[in-house]
Design an enzyme around this catalytic site. Structure first.
Site, PDB file in Angstrom:
ATOM      1  N   ASN A   7       0.864  -1.193   0.000  1.00  0.00           N
ATOM      2  CA  ASN A   7       0.000   0.000   0.000  1.00  0.00           C
ATOM      3  C   ASN A   7       0.896   1.238   0.000  1.00  0.00           C
ATOM      4  O   ASN A   7       1.555   1.533   0.996  1.00  0.00           O
ATOM      5  CB  ASN A   7      -0.886  -0.041   1.253  1.00  0.00           C
ATOM      6  CG  ASN A   7      -1.672   1.240   1.444  1.00  0.00           C
ATOM      7  OD1 ASN A   7      -1.871   2.003   0.495  1.00  0.00           O
ATOM      8  ND2 ASN A   7      -2.121   1.489   2.671  1.00  0.00           N
ATOM      9  N   LYS A   9       0.106   4.433  -0.213  1.00  0.00           N
ATOM     10  CA  LYS A   9      -0.411   5.685   0.381  1.00  0.00           C
ATOM     11  C   LYS A   9      -0.081   6.861  -0.551  1.00  0.00           C
ATOM     12  O   LYS A   9      -0.141   6.701  -1.763  1.00  0.00           O
ATOM     13  CB  LYS A   9       0.154   5.879   1.793  1.00  0.00           C
ATOM     14  CG  LYS A   9       0.009   4.604   2.630  1.00  0.00           C
ATOM     15  CD  LYS A   9       0.344   4.788   4.078  1.00  0.00           C
ATOM     16  CE  LYS A   9       0.220   3.452   4.779  1.00  0.00           C
ATOM     17  NZ  LYS A   9       0.384   3.542   6.215  1.00  0.00           N
ATOM     18  N   HIS A  96      -9.299   1.599   5.501  1.00  0.00           N
ATOM     19  CA  HIS A  96      -7.972   1.828   6.093  1.00  0.00           C
ATOM     20  C   HIS A  96      -8.100   2.856   7.227  1.00  0.00           C
ATOM     21  O   HIS A  96      -8.870   3.802   7.118  1.00  0.00           O
ATOM     22  CB  HIS A  96      -6.979   2.310   5.028  1.00  0.00           C
ATOM     23  CG  HIS A  96      -5.569   2.297   5.538  1.00  0.00           C
ATOM     24  ND1 HIS A  96      -5.088   3.273   6.383  1.00  0.00           N
ATOM     25  CD2 HIS A  96      -4.563   1.406   5.367  1.00  0.00           C
ATOM     26  CE1 HIS A  96      -3.829   2.976   6.695  1.00  0.00           C
ATOM     27  NE2 HIS A  96      -3.489   1.846   6.097  1.00  0.00           N
ATOM     28  N   GLU A 164      -5.182  -4.547  11.001  1.00  0.00           N
ATOM     29  CA  GLU A 164      -4.091  -3.581  11.164  1.00  0.00           C
ATOM     30  C   GLU A 164      -4.284  -2.788  12.455  1.00  0.00           C
ATOM     31  O   GLU A 164      -5.027  -1.793  12.459  1.00  0.00           O
ATOM     32  CB  GLU A 164      -4.072  -2.598  10.002  1.00  0.00           C
ATOM     33  CG  GLU A 164      -3.839  -3.219   8.646  1.00  0.00           C
ATOM     34  CD  GLU A 164      -3.269  -2.202   7.681  1.00  0.00           C
ATOM     35  OE1 GLU A 164      -2.119  -2.381   7.255  1.00  0.00           O
ATOM     36  OE2 GLU A 164      -3.957  -1.215   7.376  1.00  0.00           O
TER      37      GLU A 164
HETATM   38  P1  PGA Z   1       3.218   0.244   7.636  1.00  0.00           P
HETATM   39  O1  PGA Z   1       1.716   0.572   7.115  1.00  0.00           O
HETATM   40  O2  PGA Z   1       3.627  -1.048   7.024  1.00  0.00           O
HETATM   41  O3  PGA Z   1       4.038   1.396   7.190  1.00  0.00           O
HETATM   42  O4  PGA Z   1       3.110   0.148   9.138  1.00  0.00           O
HETATM   43  C1  PGA Z   1       0.758  -0.420   6.956  1.00  0.00           C
HETATM   44  C2  PGA Z   1      -0.514   0.164   6.405  1.00  0.00           C
HETATM   45  O5  PGA Z   1      -0.881   1.288   6.759  1.00  0.00           O
HETATM   46  O6  PGA Z   1      -1.215  -0.469   5.583  1.00  0.00           O
END
Ligand code: PGA
Length: 246
Positions: A7, A9, A96, A164
């Site tokens: 992901n 972002k 999310h 998560e």
């Molecule tokens: P991270 O993020 O691996 O940077 O902790 C996970 C996510 O937000 O899907």
């Protein structure tokens, strides 16, 4: 089947496709490749370009979110499931914590899931408790609410759940294997009540990298990973897969 989802972002430009090309090359040569699927969710701006490029290749492309309406409407800045599907994407994340924090309610998420599936997108539905909820021992209660308020039996086959914990996202803080095992078993129990025999896969997300994956892989109930930070580097992402199957 295991899933490794990256992901991005708010990261990525057209040339960032080189990161995915390297991961695709690794995949095509990996002896374990039949055991897992790779999915990436770049920002909306790259969906069409990347979906076209990976159309007949091994990486699946999805969006990070979608609007809670079906096709076209007068919502400035919004992108519907129909529009996402029309440029070739196959998946979408929904729920999310970044979006829940910005105001996505269970009701909105239910609409998103419905319209995404109606438009033949597979949904990666994200759930997770925040730090205060964890401290107050509300984790199971929160997860149960997030799941039962949104998911329905009819979605079966088109849903993947990603657990998560919000306190773990981007922080380097991770749950112990024992803790993660108990939570995953609980999530699967709730999913069994909703979906009966066709329970969806449950992934873990939150500070997953080549190192942390070594403790997560002890938890056999976990069906894969949703990776944020470490998905922006081909090497770091490949290390996760390598260390998982080592
Ligand atoms: P991270 O993020 O691996 O940077 O902790 C996970 C996510 O937000 O899907």
């Amino acid at each position: 089947m295991k899933y490794f989802i990256g992901n991005w972002k708010m990261f990525g430009s057209p040339k960032s496709i080189n990161i995915l090309k390297k991961i695709n090359l690794f995949y095509t040569k990996d002896k374990n490749r039949k055991k897992y699927r790779i999915i990436f969710t770049p920002p909306y701006t790259l969906l069409q370009n990347y979906s076209n490029y990976f159309k007949n290749k091994k990486i699946f492309i999805g969006s990070q979110n979608c609007y809670q309406k079906d096709k076209f409407s007068s919502n400035t800045g919004a992108i519907s499931p129909y529009m996402i599907k029309s440029v070739g994407a196959k998946y979408t994340l929904v729920g999310h914590s970044d979006n829940r924090i910005e105001g996505d309610t269970d009701l909105m998420l239910k609409k998103k899931v419905n319209y995404a599936i109606k438009n033949n997108l597979r949904v990666v539905f994200c759930i997770g408790e925040n730090k205060t909820e964890k401290k107050n021992k509300k984790t199971f209660q929160v997860l149960k609410r997030q799941l039962t308020n949104v998911l329905e039996k009819k979605f079966y086959n088109n849903i993947i759940v990603a657990y998560e914990p919000v306190w773990s996202i981007g922080t380097g803080e991770i749950p112990s294997s024992q803790n993660l095992k108990e939570t995953t078993i609980y999530i699967k129990k709730i999913l069994k009540n909703i979906f009966r025999s066709n329970t969806p896969s449950v992934l873990y997300g939150g500070s997953v990298d080549g190192l942390s994956v070594q403790s997560f892989k002890e938890v056999k109930e976990i069906d894969g990973f949703l990776v944020g930070g470490a998905s922006k580097s081909s090497k770091k992402f490949i290390d996760i897969i390598k260390n998982y199957y080592r």
